[in-house]
Design a protein around this motif. Structure first.
Motif, short mmCIF file in Angstrom:
data_model
loop_
_atom_site.label_atom_id
_atom_site.label_comp_id
_atom_site.label_asym_id
_atom_site.label_seq_id
_atom_site.Cartn_x
_atom_site.Cartn_y
_atom_site.Cartn_z
N GLY A 140 0.81 -1.22 0.00
CA GLY A 140 0.00 0.00 0.00
C GLY A 140 0.84 1.27 0.00
O GLY A 140 2.06 1.24 -0.09
N GLY A 141 0.14 2.40 0.13
CA GLY A 141 0.77 3.70 0.06
C GLY A 141 1.90 3.93 1.03
O GLY A 141 2.98 4.35 0.64
N PRO A 142 1.69 3.65 2.33
CA PRO A 142 2.79 3.87 3.28
C PRO A 142 4.04 3.07 2.94
O PRO A 142 5.14 3.54 3.17
N ALA A 143 3.88 1.88 2.39
CA ALA A 143 5.04 1.07 2.02
C ALA A 143 5.78 1.66 0.84
O ALA A 143 6.98 1.42 0.66
N THR A 172 -2.35 14.87 5.10
CA THR A 172 -3.52 15.57 5.62
C THR A 172 -4.68 15.56 4.62
O THR A 172 -5.81 15.84 5.00
N LEU A 173 -4.38 15.26 3.36
CA LEU A 173 -5.42 15.27 2.33
C LEU A 173 -6.02 13.88 2.15
O LEU A 173 -5.34 12.88 2.39
N PRO A 174 -7.26 13.81 1.71
CA PRO A 174 -7.87 12.49 1.51
C PRO A 174 -7.31 11.78 0.27
O PRO A 174 -6.84 12.43 -0.66
N GLY A 175 -7.35 10.48 0.29
CA GLY A 175 -6.91 9.69 -0.86
C GLY A 175 -5.59 9.00 -0.62
O GLY A 175 -4.91 9.25 0.38
N PRO A 176 -5.21 8.13 -1.55
CA PRO A 176 -3.96 7.38 -1.42
C PRO A 176 -2.73 8.29 -1.49
O PRO A 176 -2.63 9.13 -2.39
N ILE A 177 -1.81 8.11 -0.58
CA ILE A 177 -0.63 8.97 -0.48
C ILE A 177 0.27 8.83 -1.71
O ILE A 177 0.85 9.82 -2.17
N ALA A 178 0.41 7.63 -2.26
CA ALA A 178 1.31 7.43 -3.40
C ALA A 178 0.86 8.25 -4.61
O ALA A 178 1.69 8.87 -5.29
N THR A 179 -0.43 8.28 -4.87
CA THR A 179 -0.90 9.04 -6.04
C THR A 179 -0.85 10.54 -5.79
O THR A 179 -0.57 11.31 -6.71
N LYS A 180 -1.09 10.96 -4.56
CA LYS A 180 -1.00 12.41 -4.25
C LYS A 180 0.43 12.88 -4.43
O LYS A 180 0.68 13.93 -5.02
#
Length: 191
Positions: free
Chosen positions: A20-23, A53-61
């Motif tokens: 996932g995103g954190p990884a 702080t924003l909604p959604g997956p961190i990797a795509t942001k």
């Protein structure tokens, strides 16, 4: 050339960001800061904090912002597609494979073996950020923030976005208490 580099950087993140995103955050850091040097550690930390702080997956942001910063709107589209397309393809392939062979011991072991690796990657990135905080905050304030964050997030179930937003607001609103230093007046020069 930048578009090819953007695509390859975020394609690798999309292909290797298992968990996932954190990884994928340490992988993004490796590509963006260490390999291509599109930003430094402090800028990356700011993007990561704001992205959380924003909604959604961190990797795509992160891909969207970094792609935009490096190559404008087309860079943003390129980086986001490079991040999500491998994930979509791998999800279809791997979930079909795992569903078919989930009862085999080596498949189960493979899935379980990845968890500690992701944990080490996240711990390593966390330690790097904590060490860098020594230069800006000092160890004492950094340690206070870490302990307070753990208490607020883990024990009191405060959402991390509220904590990050509060710290950002504090940093923006606090008045710097600069010492009142008067410059010595040179002889012969005066008002």
């Amino acid at each position: 050339m930048k578009h090819i580099q953007l695509f390859l950087a975020f394609f690798r993140v999309g292909m290797l960001g298992y968990g996932g995103g954190p990884a994928s955050i340490p992988l993004v850091h490796k590509e963006v800061v260490d390999k291509y040097k599109w930003m430094n550690d402090d800028e990356f930390a700011d993007v990561l904090a704001l992205g959380n702080t924003l909604p959604g997956p961190i990797a795509t942001k992160m891909a969207g912002y970094i792609g935009y910063r490096v190559a404008g709107v087309l860079g943003m589209i390129n980086a986001v597609l490079a991040t999500i397309v491998p994930t979509i393809v791998l999800m279809i392939i791997l979930l079909t494979f795992l569903a078919t062979y989930k009862d085999l011991p080596w498949v189960s072991g493979m899935s379980k073996a990845v968890v500690p690796i992701v944990g080490v990657m996240l711990a390593s990135l966390t330690w790097d950020f904590f060490k860098k905080s020594k230069d800006t905050l000092g160890w004492m304030y950094a340690l206070i923030i870490v302990v307070a964050s753990i208490v607020l997030i883990e024990l009191l179930n405060v959402h991390p976005a509220l904590l990050i937003g509060s710290l950002l607001a504090y940093a923006l609103l606090k008045k710097d208490k600069a010492p009142d230093v008067q410059q010595p007046v040179e002889r012969g020069v005066g008002l």
